[in-house]
Design a protein around this motif. Structure first.
Motif, short mmCIF file in Angstrom:
data_model
loop_
_atom_site.label_atom_id
_atom_site.label_comp_id
_atom_site.label_asym_id
_atom_site.label_seq_id
_atom_site.Cartn_x
_atom_site.Cartn_y
_atom_site.Cartn_z
N GLN A 147 0.92 -0.83 0.04
CA GLN A 147 -0.22 0.18 0.68
C GLN A 147 1.02 1.50 0.07
OE1 GLN A 147 -3.16 -0.67 -0.98
NE2 GLN A 147 -2.30 -2.95 -0.74
N GLY A 149 3.60 1.38 -1.33
CA GLY A 149 4.43 1.40 -2.87
C GLY A 149 5.83 1.08 -3.29
N THR A 152 4.92 -4.95 -4.81
CA THR A 152 4.14 -5.07 -5.86
C THR A 152 3.70 -7.04 -5.38
OG1 THR A 152 5.61 -6.30 -8.08
CG2 THR A 152 5.00 -3.69 -8.16
N LYS A 180 -3.48 -2.66 -6.08
CA LYS A 180 -3.31 -2.38 -5.99
C LYS A 180 -5.20 -1.79 -5.41
CE LYS A 180 -2.49 3.22 -6.42
NZ LYS A 180 -2.54 2.98 -4.19
N ASP A 181 -4.99 -1.25 -4.17
CA ASP A 181 -6.58 -1.08 -3.33
C ASP A 181 -6.74 -2.52 -3.09
OD1 ASP A 181 -5.91 1.29 -3.15
OD2 ASP A 181 -6.70 1.60 -5.42
#
Length: 215
Positions: A147, A149, A152, A180-181
């Protein structure tokens, strides 16, 4: 000499990884294999119920660190580890599988399993990639890093247990992307699905090394 390959599984929680092993024992995924004991360091671990409800039922044992120290004044954490090893060694397993075992063993355990004749290998499931998130709460720590960054993906591995935490030679490693998210629960579920697969494959791989299937 029995052609069956015996394993002992150590757990601390709900036992979903144990369930994967129970379902696989004596199938093509884990041939000529049976779980002879499930040991927990938590009395309320649902994995103990899973073992008792298996067909046939699997014997269980329970030994927790703090109650052991309270009832054995003067004993140490190493003594507890040795006591767990003695329970395991009575089963004469070909392999010990740590499947969600939330206690870091010291020398007391590994000295006895390594010193058995023949030595008994110990493998551990860890929900992270080699060298990435050693120790506890690896799933949450990897998710948090994603979260921010910093990563990944994370993953899961089954590795040989050595005296350095989560640093033994990996038998199987799988990457799991972190979208992501996506909610933590979604990532955790993806990772658990991978765990259930690789714990069976790694157990087979380790058993095939120490006791290959008899033709």
């Amino acid at each position: 000499m029995s052609s069956l390959r015996n394993i002992v599984v150590l757990i601390s929680g709900s036992g979903t990884n144990l369930q994967a092993l129970i379902d696989a024992q004596n199938t093509e995924s884990l041939p000529q294999t049976r779980i002879t004991l499930v040991l927990s360091n938590r009395k309320a671990a649902y994995g103990l119920t899973r073992a008792q409800q298996a067909n046939p039922p699997i014997p269980t044992a329970y030994l927790a660190l703090q109650p052991y120290l309270k009832t054995n004044p003067g004993k140490t954490r190493d003594d507890y580890d040795a006591e767990v090893a003695k329970i395991v060694l009575k089963e004469k397993p070909e392999l010990v599988v740590l499947a969600g075992w939330m206690h870091v063993f010291g020398d007391g355990f590994l000295d006895l399993t390594n010193g058995a004749e023949p030595p008994i290998p110990v493998i551990n499931l860890h929900p992270a990639l080699p060298g990435a998130f050693d120790g506890a709460n690896a799933i949450e720590r990897a998710y948090e890093a994603a979260q921010k960054g910093k990563v990944t993906h994370s993953g899961a591995m089954v590795h040989r247990v050595v005296k350095e935490v989560d640093r033994g030679e990996p038998l199987i490693v799988r990457e799991v992307p972190i979208e992501k998210d996506e909610p933590l629960e979604t990532f955790a579920q993806k990772l658990h699905s991978v765990e259930w697969e690789i714990i069976v494959k790694a157990t087979k791989k380790a058993l095939d090394e120490v006791k290959p299937i008899q033709a």
